[in-house]
Write a protein that holds these residues in place. Structure first.
Motif, PDB file in Angstrom:
ATOM      1  N   GLN A  95       0.827  -1.214   0.000  1.00  0.00           N
ATOM      2  CA  GLN A  95       0.000   0.000   0.000  1.00  0.00           C
ATOM      3  C   GLN A  95       0.859   1.259   0.000  1.00  0.00           C
ATOM      4  O   GLN A  95       0.507   2.255  -0.635  1.00  0.00           O
ATOM      5  N   LYS A  96       2.013   1.217   0.676  1.00  0.00           N
ATOM      6  CA  LYS A  96       2.927   2.369   0.661  1.00  0.00           C
ATOM      7  C   LYS A  96       3.505   2.569  -0.737  1.00  0.00           C
ATOM      8  O   LYS A  96       3.625   3.705  -1.213  1.00  0.00           O
ATOM      9  N   VAL A  97       3.855   1.477  -1.392  1.00  0.00           N
ATOM     10  CA  VAL A  97       4.390   1.572  -2.750  1.00  0.00           C
ATOM     11  C   VAL A  97       3.321   2.126  -3.693  1.00  0.00           C
ATOM     12  O   VAL A  97       3.609   2.969  -4.552  1.00  0.00           O
ATOM     13  N   ILE A  98       2.087   1.685  -3.524  1.00  0.00           N
ATOM     14  CA  ILE A  98       0.981   2.185  -4.353  1.00  0.00           C
ATOM     15  C   ILE A  98       0.842   3.693  -4.168  1.00  0.00           C
ATOM     16  O   ILE A  98       0.717   4.435  -5.144  1.00  0.00           O
ATOM     17  N   ALA A  99       0.867   4.154  -2.913  1.00  0.00           N
ATOM     18  CA  ALA A  99       0.738   5.586  -2.640  1.00  0.00           C
ATOM     19  C   ALA A  99       1.872   6.368  -3.302  1.00  0.00           C
ATOM     20  O   ALA A  99       1.644   7.437  -3.890  1.00  0.00           O
ATOM     21  N   ASN A 100       3.083   5.824  -3.248  1.00  0.00           N
ATOM     22  CA  ASN A 100       4.237   6.462  -3.881  1.00  0.00           C
ATOM     23  C   ASN A 100       4.055   6.536  -5.398  1.00  0.00           C
ATOM     24  O   ASN A 100       4.305   7.575  -6.020  1.00  0.00           O
ATOM     25  N   LEU A 101       3.600   5.430  -5.994  1.00  0.00           N
ATOM     26  CA  LEU A 101       3.395   5.400  -7.442  1.00  0.00           C
ATOM     27  C   LEU A 101       2.282   6.356  -7.866  1.00  0.00           C
ATOM     28  O   LEU A 101       2.363   6.977  -8.931  1.00  0.00           O
ATOM     29  N   VAL A 102       1.241   6.484  -7.048  1.00  0.00           N
ATOM     30  CA  VAL A 102       0.150   7.413  -7.363  1.00  0.00           C
ATOM     31  C   VAL A 102       0.683   8.848  -7.372  1.00  0.00           C
ATOM     32  O   VAL A 102       0.327   9.641  -8.260  1.00  0.00           O
ATOM     33  N   GLU A 103       1.550   9.167  -6.416  1.00  0.00           N
ATOM     34  CA  GLU A 103       2.159  10.503  -6.393  1.00  0.00           C
ATOM     35  C   GLU A 103       3.009  10.729  -7.644  1.00  0.00           C
ATOM     36  O   GLU A 103       2.967  11.805  -8.246  1.00  0.00           O
ATOM     37  N   GLN A 104       3.792   9.715  -8.025  1.00  0.00           N
ATOM     38  CA  GLN A 104       4.604   9.820  -9.246  1.00  0.00           C
ATOM     39  C   GLN A 104       3.710  10.019 -10.462  1.00  0.00           C
ATOM     40  O   GLN A 104       4.026  10.820 -11.349  1.00  0.00           O
ATOM     41  N   TYR A 105       2.596   9.291 -10.496  1.00  0.00           N
ATOM     42  CA  TYR A 105       1.671   9.388 -11.631  1.00  0.00           C
ATOM     43  C   TYR A 105       1.108  10.811 -11.717  1.00  0.00           C
ATOM     44  O   TYR A 105       1.061  11.401 -12.796  1.00  0.00           O
ATOM     45  N   LYS A 106       0.689  11.349 -10.567  1.00  0.00           N
ATOM     46  CA  LYS A 106       0.120  12.706 -10.558  1.00  0.00           C
ATOM     47  C   LYS A 106       1.143  13.728 -11.039  1.00  0.00           C
ATOM     48  O   LYS A 106       0.821  14.618 -11.837  1.00  0.00           O
ATOM     49  N   ALA A 107       2.382  13.598 -10.569  1.00  0.00           N
ATOM     50  CA  ALA A 107       3.437  14.540 -10.968  1.00  0.00           C
ATOM     51  C   ALA A 107       3.717  14.428 -12.463  1.00  0.00           C
ATOM     52  O   ALA A 107       3.840  15.439 -13.170  1.00  0.00           O
ATOM     53  N   LYS A 108       3.795  13.192 -12.964  1.00  0.00           N
ATOM     54  CA  LYS A 108       4.064  12.980 -14.384  1.00  0.00           C
ATOM     55  C   LYS A 108       2.899  13.507 -15.224  1.00  0.00           C
ATOM     56  O   LYS A 108       3.094  14.087 -16.286  1.00  0.00           O
ATOM     57  N   ASP A 109       1.665  13.307 -14.736  1.00  0.00           N
ATOM     58  CA  ASP A 109       0.490  13.785 -15.465  1.00  0.00           C
ATOM     59  C   ASP A 109       0.475  15.312 -15.520  1.00  0.00           C
ATOM     60  O   ASP A 109       0.119  15.892 -16.553  1.00  0.00           O
ATOM     61  N   GLU A 110       0.903  15.958 -14.436  1.00  0.00           N
ATOM     62  CA  GLU A 110       0.983  17.426 -14.446  1.00  0.00           C
ATOM     63  C   GLU A 110       2.013  17.901 -15.472  1.00  0.00           C
ATOM     64  O   GLU A 110       1.771  18.870 -16.199  1.00  0.00           O
ATOM     65  N   GLU A 111       3.155  17.224 -15.535  1.00  0.00           N
ATOM     66  CA  GLU A 111       4.176  17.573 -16.534  1.00  0.00           C
ATOM     67  C   GLU A 111       3.623  17.395 -17.946  1.00  0.00           C
ATOM     68  O   GLU A 111       3.874  18.217 -18.835  1.00  0.00           O
ATOM     69  N   PHE A 112       2.880  16.309 -18.141  1.00  0.00           N
ATOM     70  CA  PHE A 112       2.299  16.005 -19.446  1.00  0.00           C
ATOM     71  C   PHE A 112       1.294  17.090 -19.833  1.00  0.00           C
ATOM     72  O   PHE A 112       1.295  17.583 -20.971  1.00  0.00           O
ATOM     73  N   GLU A 113       0.441  17.482 -18.898  1.00  0.00           N
ATOM     74  CA  GLU A 113      -0.542  18.537 -19.168  1.00  0.00           C
ATOM     75  C   GLU A 113       0.151  19.855 -19.475  1.00  0.00           C
ATOM     76  O   GLU A 113      -0.288  20.605 -20.347  1.00  0.00           O
ATOM     77  N   LYS A 114       1.248  20.122 -18.770  1.00  0.00           N
ATOM     78  CA  LYS A 114       2.014  21.352 -19.020  1.00  0.00           C
ATOM     79  C   LYS A 114       2.560  21.338 -20.447  1.00  0.00           C
ATOM     80  O   LYS A 114       2.502  22.340 -21.157  1.00  0.00           O
ATOM     81  N   LEU A 115       3.097  20.182 -20.863  1.00  0.00           N
ATOM     82  CA  LEU A 115       3.612  20.051 -22.234  1.00  0.00           C
ATOM     83  C   LEU A 115       2.491  20.296 -23.245  1.00  0.00           C
ATOM     84  O   LEU A 115       2.675  21.023 -24.224  1.00  0.00           O
ATOM     85  N   LYS A 116       1.323  19.722 -22.986  1.00  0.00           N
ATOM     86  CA  LYS A 116       0.199  19.884 -23.917  1.00  0.00           C
ATOM     87  C   LYS A 116      -0.259  21.339 -23.984  1.00  0.00           C
ATOM     88  O   LYS A 116      -0.550  21.847 -25.068  1.00  0.00           O
ATOM     89  N   ARG A 117      -0.282  22.027 -22.840  1.00  0.00           N
ATOM     90  CA  ARG A 117      -0.666  23.448 -22.840  1.00  0.00           C
ATOM     91  C   ARG A 117       0.398  24.290 -23.542  1.00  0.00           C
ATOM     92  O   ARG A 117       0.084  25.167 -24.335  1.00  0.00           O
ATOM     93  N   GLU A 118       1.657  23.997 -23.224  1.00  0.00           N
ATOM     94  CA  GLU A 118       2.784  24.772 -23.744  1.00  0.00           C
ATOM     95  C   GLU A 118       2.824  24.750 -25.270  1.00  0.00           C
ATOM     96  O   GLU A 118       3.103  25.756 -25.915  1.00  0.00           O
ATOM     97  N   TYR A 119       2.559  23.579 -25.851  1.00  0.00           N
ATOM     98  CA  TYR A 119       2.655  23.440 -27.294  1.00  0.00           C
ATOM     99  C   TYR A 119       1.269  23.320 -27.949  1.00  0.00           C
ATOM    100  O   TYR A 119       1.160  22.940 -29.118  1.00  0.00           O
TER     101      TYR A 119
END
Length: 127
Positions: A95-119
């Motif tokens: 469950q701790k690993v899942i929580a860590n991966l969810v945080e990584q997913y959210k951060a990566k998704d924010e970067e992805f959205e930033k890329l989509k907005r930027e371009y």
């Protein structure tokens, strides 16, 4: 001070269309891989919960009842009172690993959205 403000407001380096496409695909693949791993671990945690719910009943009635556990590909005989704490520890770790991966997913998704907005990237409409 003004130079750091200017750097913060400066536009990011412009990428070629091919580089943007590669970055877009990389983000998609990384997000998909993270989502797959999260799903896999959630299923494993659910299996642990199912086994624990079964063993909790046995622990209350017959703590010395024997049960079998697969450890490193080897089936070992233990008692219920020995196995339950180890399973709980494993489940909590998952469950701790899942929580860590969810945080990584959210951060990566924010970067992805930033890329989509930027371009100004929009998915092609189906149709």
């Amino acid at each position: 001070m003004s130079s750091s403000v200017a750097k913060a407001k400066a536009a990011p380096p412009k990428l070629s269309t091919q580089e943007i496409q590669q970055q877009y695909n990389r983000y998609q693949n990384e997000l998909q891989a993270l989502a797959g791993k999260i799903g896999e671990l959630e299923q494993e945690a659910e299996e642990h919960n199912l086994v624990l719910s079964t063993l909790d009943e046995a622990l209350a009635n017959e703590p010395d009842r024997k049960c079998f556990r697969l450890v490193g590909g080897v089936l070992v005989e233990r008692t219920v009172k020995d196995v339950v704490p180890a399973l709980k520890t494993n489940r909590d770790g998952i469950q701790k690993v899942i929580a860590n991966l969810v945080e990584q997913y959210k951060a990566k998704d924010e970067e992805f959205e930033k890329l989509k907005r930027e371009y100004n990237i929009r998915p092609a409409s189906a149709g």
